[in-house]
Design a protein around this motif. Sequence first.
Motif, PDB file in Angstrom:
ATOM      1  N   TRP A 150       8.046   4.955  -6.610  1.00  0.00           N
ATOM      2  CA  TRP A 150       9.284   5.647  -6.245  1.00  0.00           C
ATOM      3  C   TRP A 150       9.864   6.445  -7.401  1.00  0.00           C
ATOM      4  CZ3 TRP A 150      10.265   6.637  -1.515  1.00  0.00           C
ATOM      5  CH2 TRP A 150      11.556   6.950  -1.064  1.00  0.00           C
ATOM      6  N   THR A 157      -0.972   3.509   5.982  1.00  0.00           N
ATOM      7  CA  THR A 157       0.304   2.866   5.641  1.00  0.00           C
ATOM      8  C   THR A 157       0.674   3.244   4.220  1.00  0.00           C
ATOM      9  OG1 THR A 157      -0.292   0.987   7.045  1.00  0.00           O
ATOM     10  CG2 THR A 157       1.580   0.690   5.583  1.00  0.00           C
ATOM     11  N   LEU A 158       1.886   3.727   4.075  1.00  0.00           N
ATOM     12  CA  LEU A 158       2.436   4.025   2.757  1.00  0.00           C
ATOM     13  C   LEU A 158       3.124   2.777   2.220  1.00  0.00           C
ATOM     14  CD1 LEU A 158       3.447   6.364   0.695  1.00  0.00           C
ATOM     15  CD2 LEU A 158       5.544   6.281   2.044  1.00  0.00           C
ATOM     16  N   HIS A 159       2.783   2.378   1.007  1.00  0.00           N
ATOM     17  CA  HIS A 159       3.507   1.304   0.317  1.00  0.00           C
ATOM     18  C   HIS A 159       4.190   1.919  -0.898  1.00  0.00           C
ATOM     19  CE1 HIS A 159       1.238  -2.524   1.859  1.00  0.00           C
ATOM     20  NE2 HIS A 159       1.609  -1.738   2.833  1.00  0.00           N
ATOM     21  N   ALA A 160       5.506   2.024  -0.839  1.00  0.00           N
ATOM     22  CA  ALA A 160       6.260   2.589  -1.963  1.00  0.00           C
ATOM     23  C   ALA A 160       7.023   1.490  -2.668  1.00  0.00           C
ATOM     24  CB  ALA A 160       7.221   3.662  -1.464  1.00  0.00           C
ATOM     25  N   ASN A 161       6.914   1.456  -3.996  1.00  0.00           N
ATOM     26  CA  ASN A 161       7.608   0.462  -4.816  1.00  0.00           C
ATOM     27  C   ASN A 161       8.369   1.147  -5.939  1.00  0.00           C
ATOM     28  OD1 ASN A 161       6.640  -2.384  -3.951  1.00  0.00           O
ATOM     29  ND2 ASN A 161       4.736  -1.211  -4.035  1.00  0.00           N
ATOM     30  N   PRO A 162       9.473   0.536  -6.384  1.00  0.00           N
ATOM     31  CA  PRO A 162      10.193   1.112  -7.522  1.00  0.00           C
ATOM     32  C   PRO A 162       9.306   1.109  -8.765  1.00  0.00           C
ATOM     33  CG  PRO A 162      11.485  -0.634  -6.469  1.00  0.00           C
ATOM     34  CD  PRO A 162      10.106  -0.702  -5.911  1.00  0.00           C
ATOM     35  N   PHE A 211       1.518  -7.711  -6.519  1.00  0.00           N
ATOM     36  CA  PHE A 211       1.293  -8.154  -5.136  1.00  0.00           C
ATOM     37  C   PHE A 211       0.581  -7.089  -4.310  1.00  0.00           C
ATOM     38  CE2 PHE A 211       5.888  -6.879  -5.169  1.00  0.00           C
ATOM     39  CZ  PHE A 211       5.834  -5.817  -4.291  1.00  0.00           C
ATOM     40  N   GLU A 212       0.533  -5.837  -4.787  1.00  0.00           N
ATOM     41  CA  GLU A 212      -0.231  -4.816  -4.056  1.00  0.00           C
ATOM     42  C   GLU A 212      -1.746  -5.062  -4.160  1.00  0.00           C
ATOM     43  OE1 GLU A 212       0.763  -2.846  -1.859  1.00  0.00           O
ATOM     44  OE2 GLU A 212       2.896  -2.524  -2.241  1.00  0.00           O
ATOM     45  N   ARG A 231      -6.421  -8.034   1.320  1.00  0.00           N
ATOM     46  CA  ARG A 231      -6.331  -8.359   2.751  1.00  0.00           C
ATOM     47  C   ARG A 231      -6.621  -7.131   3.618  1.00  0.00           C
ATOM     48  NH1 ARG A 231      -2.061 -11.842   0.721  1.00  0.00           N
ATOM     49  NH2 ARG A 231      -0.720 -10.015   0.822  1.00  0.00           N
ATOM     50  N   ARG A 291      -9.590  -7.036   6.321  1.00  0.00           N
ATOM     51  CA  ARG A 291      -9.343  -6.698   7.721  1.00  0.00           C
ATOM     52  C   ARG A 291     -10.289  -5.600   8.201  1.00  0.00           C
ATOM     53  NH1 ARG A 291      -5.125  -3.445   9.853  1.00  0.00           N
ATOM     54  NH2 ARG A 291      -3.970  -3.454   7.882  1.00  0.00           N
TER      55      ARG A 291
END
Lengths: 243, 243
Positions: free
Chosen positions: B192, B215-220, B229-230, B236, B240
């Motif tokens: 971010w 899927t977008l994963h946005a983190n500060p 944790f990403e 996973r 999947r």
Amino acid sequence: MRFTSQTSSDGVSEQLFTLGEIPGVLWTPEGAADARPLILMGHGGGQHKQAPGVLARARRFAADGGFAVAAIDAPNHGDRPKDERFVQATTEFRTRMGSGENPAALVAALHELVAGQAVADWQAVIGAVQELDGVGAGPVGYWGVSLGCGLGVPLLAAEPRVRAAVLGLLAVDGLAETAAQVTAPVRFLLQWDDHLVSRAGGLALFDALASSEKTLHANPGKHGDVPPFETDSALRFFARHLG
Amino acid sequence: MRFTSQTSSDGVSEQLFTLGEIPGVLWTPEGAADARPLILMGHGGGQHKQAPGVLARARRFAADGGFAVAAIDAPNHGDRPKDERFVQATTEFRTRMGSGENPAALVAALHELVAGQAVADWQAVIGAVQELDGVGAGPVGYWGVSLGCGLGVPLLAAEPRVRAAVLGLLAVDGLAETAAQVTAPVRFLLQWDDHLVSRAGGLALFDALASSEKTLHANPGKHGDVPPFETDSALRFFARHLG
């Protein structure tokens, strides 16, 4: 707190209750006797405490996560009386939506009407549920998107017992100052093609949260199209923060 | 394909190899004999096949996911010769970055210089590694952010054997058309507060991907601050789609 029914299936006990004027449901793993984290589950606008999505997630969190899960009817929803002001605002919302107006400010006004009561309701529910055997005074999580986010942001701002939350599907309108008081870890869901929430408005609400740990999960699709794998992901998020 | 060293620790075997001009590493669960999915691991700009982040993720994916994992030095990186044109472009990049220029177009030009070779390298590596006992011709995944994303997007556009990818930390500049040819499921990481990639540019690259599941994963945090944790989440995601 008065329990009015109890059923069990697939290893999960479901108890209907009333707490004062608040109708609610509590799910726990069958036979739960020791303390466990509690997840509060907010529903969407026009839905109620046993809407299909709420039920499915609550049962999953109890069965696979071992959590206690509580849902209540939001003010003016489900089994609760509707007050005239809210009914009028809803009617006006539908009319103005139908004429193509940007819904963000209208949605914010609807949420504003019930937010104060909703926060007080959840605070009472936390207190009462944590007195029960099989729950106890452990950490609390909150799951709520759309209306559930509009009521969840003020709850998180007011309530330090809530230690992690899944929010989202809502724009920043009316919530920027309250969001800036939220410090608990947040998972924020955004639908990339949401027809009710502008992409910029959703990103701005994520941006406004003061939480040092916050993760935006954006997926393609409309307001109701959050993919099922986000439930698996939410379960692990709660396990990491409350477990 | 020539193996030049083999070591083992904590249940993971690490083999250095060369394939023609390409120096690489293969990680597999110790004693792996049967077929398993393969994850290709791209490194960042200025890094190499055994950079600390690459090593940590590769060992994790092999140990906890049971995957085979391959990393190679990108053209002009690690043990590979530097060509004059790339060295000049890198020097110019640093100079212009130092003068406050928006880096997106400069980064895109650097990636463009090596993308064609990088795609051919990965295609050769897939073919050679899948001949090995303990890997076999199963599904392939790709993990690469920043430079690894700039080379991964063309790889995904060209190579149907790659069935799922973690990408991100890069802007859309120079990649919009290629991204529109990517259809495999993608997990896209965005920081971010990235000081090297504009928020709008990263969101636009996510938007440009044609994948129906993305899927977008946005983190500060800044460019290098992707939270640990990403990695759990990526593991996973691959399980999947490739498992």
